[in-house]
Design a protein around this motif. Structure first.
Motif, PDB file in Angstrom:
ATOM      1  N   GLY A 205      -2.756  -2.856  -2.814  1.00 19.71           N
ATOM      2  CA  GLY A 205      -2.775  -4.000  -3.712  1.00 19.71           C
ATOM      3  C   GLY A 205      -1.892  -5.120  -3.190  1.00 19.71           C
ATOM      4  O   GLY A 205      -1.775  -5.328  -1.984  1.00 19.71           O
ATOM      5  N   PHE A 206      -1.242  -5.821  -4.105  1.00 18.37           N
ATOM      6  CA  PHE A 206      -0.377  -6.922  -3.683  1.00 18.37           C
ATOM      7  C   PHE A 206       0.856  -6.967  -4.573  1.00 18.37           C
ATOM      8  O   PHE A 206       0.914  -6.353  -5.641  1.00 18.37           O
ATOM      9  N   ASP A 207       1.852  -7.696  -4.093  1.00 20.72           N
ATOM     10  CA  ASP A 207       3.098  -7.863  -4.838  1.00 20.72           C
ATOM     11  C   ASP A 207       3.509  -9.327  -4.799  1.00 20.72           C
ATOM     12  O   ASP A 207       3.145 -10.071  -3.889  1.00 20.72           O
ATOM     13  N   ALA A 208       4.293  -9.748  -5.800  1.00 19.99           N
ATOM     14  CA  ALA A 208       4.869 -11.091  -5.864  1.00 19.99           C
ATOM     15  C   ALA A 208       6.194 -10.983  -6.589  1.00 19.99           C
ATOM     16  O   ALA A 208       6.275 -10.346  -7.649  1.00 19.99           O
ATOM     17  N   GLY A 209       7.249 -11.568  -6.003  1.00 20.76           N
ATOM     18  CA  GLY A 209       8.564 -11.374  -6.601  1.00 20.76           C
ATOM     19  C   GLY A 209       9.533 -12.511  -6.372  1.00 20.76           C
ATOM     20  O   GLY A 209       9.254 -13.503  -5.691  1.00 20.76           O
TER      21      GLY A 209
ATOM     22  N   GLY B  65      -6.910   1.283 -11.309  1.00 21.19           N
ATOM     23  CA  GLY B  65      -5.836   0.381 -10.908  1.00 21.19           C
ATOM     24  C   GLY B  65      -4.663   0.448 -11.853  1.00 21.19           C
ATOM     25  O   GLY B  65      -4.646   1.210 -12.822  1.00 21.19           O
ATOM     26  N   SER B  66      -3.648  -0.385 -11.587  1.00 21.51           N
ATOM     27  CA  SER B  66      -2.449  -0.391 -12.422  1.00 21.51           C
ATOM     28  C   SER B  66      -1.690  -1.699 -12.209  1.00 21.51           C
ATOM     29  O   SER B  66      -1.903  -2.420 -11.228  1.00 21.51           O
ATOM     30  N   ALA B  67      -0.804  -1.979 -13.150  1.00 20.08           N
ATOM     31  CA  ALA B  67       0.128  -3.113 -13.040  1.00 20.08           C
ATOM     32  C   ALA B  67       1.536  -2.554 -13.201  1.00 20.08           C
ATOM     33  O   ALA B  67       1.849  -1.923 -14.224  1.00 20.08           O
ATOM     34  N   GLY B  68       2.370  -2.764 -12.201  1.00 18.25           N
ATOM     35  CA  GLY B  68       3.691  -2.143 -12.206  1.00 18.25           C
ATOM     36  C   GLY B  68       4.817  -3.087 -11.832  1.00 18.25           C
ATOM     37  O   GLY B  68       4.652  -4.315 -11.748  1.00 18.25           O
TER      38      GLY B  68
ATOM     39  N   MET C  90      -1.844  -2.814  -8.195  1.00 20.63           N
ATOM     40  CA  MET C  90      -2.377  -1.824  -7.264  1.00 20.63           C
ATOM     41  C   MET C  90      -3.801  -1.410  -7.685  1.00 20.63           C
ATOM     42  O   MET C  90      -4.166  -1.440  -8.872  1.00 20.63           O
ATOM     43  N   TRP C  91      -4.557  -1.008  -6.678  1.00 20.56           N
ATOM     44  CA  TRP C  91      -5.949  -0.622  -6.910  1.00 20.56           C
ATOM     45  C   TRP C  91      -6.262   0.615  -6.087  1.00 20.56           C
ATOM     46  O   TRP C  91      -5.849   0.753  -4.928  1.00 20.56           O
ATOM     47  N   ARG C  92      -7.000   1.575  -6.701  1.00 15.83           N
ATOM     48  CA  ARG C  92      -7.411   2.800  -6.011  1.00 15.83           C
ATOM     49  C   ARG C  92      -8.929   2.887  -5.999  1.00 15.83           C
ATOM     50  O   ARG C  92      -9.574   2.889  -7.060  1.00 15.83           O
TER      51      ARG C  92
ATOM     52  N   PHE D 135       0.850  -1.194   0.000  1.00 13.34           N
ATOM     53  CA  PHE D 135       0.000   0.000   0.000  1.00 13.34           C
ATOM     54  C   PHE D 135       0.885   1.243   0.000  1.00 13.34           C
ATOM     55  O   PHE D 135       2.039   1.215   0.439  1.00 13.34           O
ATOM     56  N   LEU D 136       0.316   2.326  -0.533  1.00 11.73           N
ATOM     57  CA  LEU D 136       1.004   3.610  -0.553  1.00 11.73           C
ATOM     58  C   LEU D 136       0.606   4.420   0.665  1.00 11.73           C
ATOM     59  O   LEU D 136      -0.565   4.493   1.035  1.00 11.73           O
ATOM     60  N   GLY D 137       1.601   5.043   1.270  1.00 10.81           N
ATOM     61  CA  GLY D 137       1.345   5.920   2.407  1.00 10.81           C
ATOM     62  C   GLY D 137       1.985   7.276   2.173  1.00 10.81           C
ATOM     63  O   GLY D 137       2.961   7.398   1.420  1.00 10.81           O
TER      64      GLY D 137
END
Length: 249
Positions: A185-189, A233-236, A215-217, A163-165
């Motif tokens: 949102g979530f991440d996987a790496g 949302g977005s994919a980054g 990510m989702w807004r 999440f963005l803060g």
């Protein structure tokens, strides 16, 4: 007189016989000289003489690799610091509606967990400080290790919640209030790393990791802006280089 003459005659005959016998004796022949290079004779070795072999030390055993002395490990904890790149819309923007979506900044994280021979598993908290926003991640990770003496290379997978803060107004623009905009949102790496154990309980190493960010807004209630009035949302992508120190028990 006759007796005296007879005695002298006998003495003369005895002396003559002794002198004749002495003349018949010959001195022993001289010893032959020693041949060159030795041989039978004065101080030379006998024909069947075999000199004693000189002492030859046994071949040294090859030096064995010193034991790392690490022993079994059941628990670990480490802290990391480095630099990271985050691009929230690298693959797809899909109406995220942020003015700035990529930046580079310092990264800090802390993790702990259990080690089962060559596997480690545990949670990790990561913070990336960027000028448009701060990225927080709460992940779970699992890694496969290949111990080589004091070296410990590994490869692992991780994933979790992001999440963005502290979004800056520069990231939002003038269309909405930064306090009303939330992105999560979530991440996987994938992570690749290498540690060196200075002692069985202390290590130092480095790591490279890269991840996919989804990510989702949610929409901003009461917003007159067309984009912020609906969700997006977005994919980054995120990547980082880290140095870390750890303790092990």
């Amino acid at each position: 007189m006759k007796n005296t003459a007879a005695f002298l005659a006998a003495l003369t005959a005895l002396a003559a016989a002794s002198s004749s016998h002495a003349q018949g004796l010959a001195p022993p022949p001289p010893l032959p000289p020693s041949p060159p290079g030795g041989g039978p004779g004065w101080g030379s070795p006998q024909p069947n003489y075999v000199p004693a072999p000189s002492y030859v030390p046994p071949p040294a055993e090859p030096e064995r690799e010193k034991d790392s002395g690490r022993g079994l490990e059941f628990f670990y904890a480490n802290v990391s610091a480095g630099a990271g790149l985050v691009g929230l819309t690298t693959f797809n923007s899909s109406d995220l509606a942020l003015e700035r979506t990529s930046a580079v900044g310092p990264v800090f994280d802390v993790g702990l967990g259990l080690r089962l021979l060559i596997l480690t598993i545990g949670p990790r908290l990561r913070y990336t400080a960027l000028s448009p926003y701060d990225l927080w991640q709460i992940n779970a990770e699992v890694a496969f290790h290949i111990p080589i003496g004091r070296w410990d290379p590994y490869i692992g997978l991780y994933g979790g919640y992001s999440f963005l803060g502290a979004l800056s107004q520069d990231a939002i623009g003038t269309r909405a209030n930064s306090n009303d905009v939330h992105v999560r949102g979530f991440d996987a790496g994938l992570q690749l790393g290498l540690d060196y154990y200075f002692t069985p309980h202390l290590s130092f190493g480095g790591e490279f990791s890269s991840e996919f960010l989804a990510m989702w807004r949610p929409s901003v209630d009461g917003s007159a802006d067309v984009e912020y009035g609906k969700s997006g949302g977005s994919a980054g992508f995120g990547g980082r280089l880290l140095l870390h120190g750890g303790i092990h028990f």
